[in-house]
Write a protein that holds these residues in place. Structure first.
Motif, short mmCIF file in Angstrom:
data_model
loop_
_atom_site.label_atom_id
_atom_site.label_comp_id
_atom_site.label_asym_id
_atom_site.label_seq_id
_atom_site.Cartn_x
_atom_site.Cartn_y
_atom_site.Cartn_z
N THR A 288 -5.50 -8.22 2.16
CA THR A 288 -5.91 -6.83 2.23
C THR A 288 -6.63 -6.48 3.52
O THR A 288 -6.72 -5.34 3.88
CB THR A 288 -6.83 -6.47 1.05
N GLY A 289 -7.15 -7.44 4.26
CA GLY A 289 -7.82 -7.10 5.50
C GLY A 289 -6.99 -7.37 6.73
O GLY A 289 -7.46 -7.21 7.85
N GLU A 290 -5.77 -7.78 6.52
CA GLU A 290 -4.92 -8.25 7.62
C GLU A 290 -4.05 -7.14 8.20
O GLU A 290 -4.07 -5.99 7.73
CB GLU A 290 -4.03 -9.39 7.11
N GLY B 116 -11.50 -8.10 6.48
CA GLY B 116 -10.90 -9.26 5.87
C GLY B 116 -11.22 -9.28 4.39
O GLY B 116 -11.83 -8.36 3.85
N GLY B 117 -10.79 -10.32 3.72
CA GLY B 117 -11.07 -10.43 2.29
C GLY B 117 -10.47 -9.30 1.52
O GLY B 117 -9.30 -8.99 1.66
N SER B 118 -11.26 -8.62 0.74
CA SER B 118 -10.73 -7.58 -0.13
C SER B 118 -10.90 -6.18 0.44
O SER B 118 -10.67 -5.20 -0.25
CB SER B 118 -11.43 -7.65 -1.49
N TYR B 119 -11.28 -6.07 1.70
CA TYR B 119 -11.52 -4.75 2.28
C TYR B 119 -10.28 -4.22 2.95
O TYR B 119 -9.75 -4.80 3.88
CB TYR B 119 -12.66 -4.81 3.28
N ILE B 120 -9.83 -3.09 2.50
CA ILE B 120 -8.68 -2.44 3.10
C ILE B 120 -9.13 -1.78 4.39
O ILE B 120 -10.17 -1.11 4.42
CB ILE B 120 -8.13 -1.36 2.16
N PRO B 121 -8.37 -1.95 5.49
CA PRO B 121 -8.77 -1.31 6.74
C PRO B 121 -8.91 0.19 6.60
O PRO B 121 -8.13 0.84 5.91
CB PRO B 121 -7.63 -1.67 7.69
N GLN C 156 -1.27 -4.65 8.92
CA GLN C 156 -0.35 -3.97 8.02
C GLN C 156 0.94 -3.62 8.75
O GLN C 156 0.92 -3.24 9.93
CB GLN C 156 -1.00 -2.69 7.49
N TYR D 100 0.82 -1.20 0.00
CA TYR D 100 0.00 0.00 0.00
C TYR D 100 0.87 1.27 0.00
O TYR D 100 2.00 1.24 0.49
CB TYR D 100 -0.85 0.06 1.28
#
Lengths: 112, 113
Positions: free
Chosen positions: A97-99, B96-101, A101, A33
């Motif tokens: 992508t949700g993990e 999770g999945g494709s969602y950016i925090p 960073q 990112y």
């Protein structure tokens, strides 16, 4: 060992110039990112790459162009720099992508 | 889409006092929740995270946070603050999945001696 590294750490340049910031991660992550942090510390996502493919491109001027030569690198090239581009730019990476960073130390860009 | 609110821009505490930083989120399902800390001139570092299971999570540096679904909150706590805790704290919510925090605007912690 540095997990996420960015170069340069500081960048001072004139308006209208073109500059690049490099980012490398040695964590084996597949998602990277770029964030922009303004003077009020607000963090804004700019781009996200997953396995070298662009998956997120927020409303960012097209003067900003990310490039991912491989999974471990995500560089940011900025054309025709403007005063408003002055900020701290953070690179980050994660397994998904949700993990969680992992952030680099930041690049402090000052446009004069 | 998810969103995060950190209602306090600045918090000032005395060294040795307890601390609670507030975080409220908006998301339809069970969220992934994070707290990050940013020391002056540094990048962000993960303090703790909640994905599932026990709603009280322990993190590094003596911090803990509690997920309260009924209040859509994930407040960060520390029983006794040290001067080195002075920093910017960010709450983030992901799915999770494709969602950016998504990150909150941050809370600046000032510690008085």
């Amino acid at each position: 060992d540095t997990a996420v590294s960015q170069t340069p750490k500081y960048l001072v340049t004139q308006m209208g110039n073109d500059k690049s910031i490099k980012c490398e991660q040695n964590l084996g992550h597949d998602t990277m990112y770029w964030y922009k942090q303004d003077s009020k510390k607000f963090l804004k996502i700019m781009f996200s790459y997953n396995n070298k493919e662009l998956i997120i491109n927020e409303t960012v001027p097209n003067r900003f162009s990310p490039k991912s030569p491989d999974k471990a690198h995500l560089n940011l090239h900025i054309n025709s720099l403007e005063l408003g581009d002055s900020a701290v730019y953070f690179c980050a990476s994660s397994y998904g992508t949700g993990e969680t960073q992992y952030f680099g130390p930041g690049t402090r860009l000052l446009v004069l | 889409a998810q969103s995060v609110t950190q209602p306090d821009i600045h918090i000032t505490v005395s060294e040795g006092a307890s601390l609670e930083l507030r975080c409220n989120y908006s998301y339809g399902a069970t969220p992934y929740l994070f707290w990050y800390v940013q020391s002056p001139g540094q990048g962000l570092q993960l303090l703790l995270k909640y994905f599932s299971g026990d709603t009280l999570v322990q993190g590094i540096k003596g911090f803990e946070a509690e997920f309260k679904r009924s209040q859509s909150s994930f407040n960060l706590r520390k029983p006794s603050v040290h001067w080195s805790d002075a920093a910017e704290y960010f709450c983030a919510v992901g799915a999770g999945g494709s969602y950016i925090p998504t990150f909150g605007r941050g809370t600046s912690l000032i510690v008085h001696p």
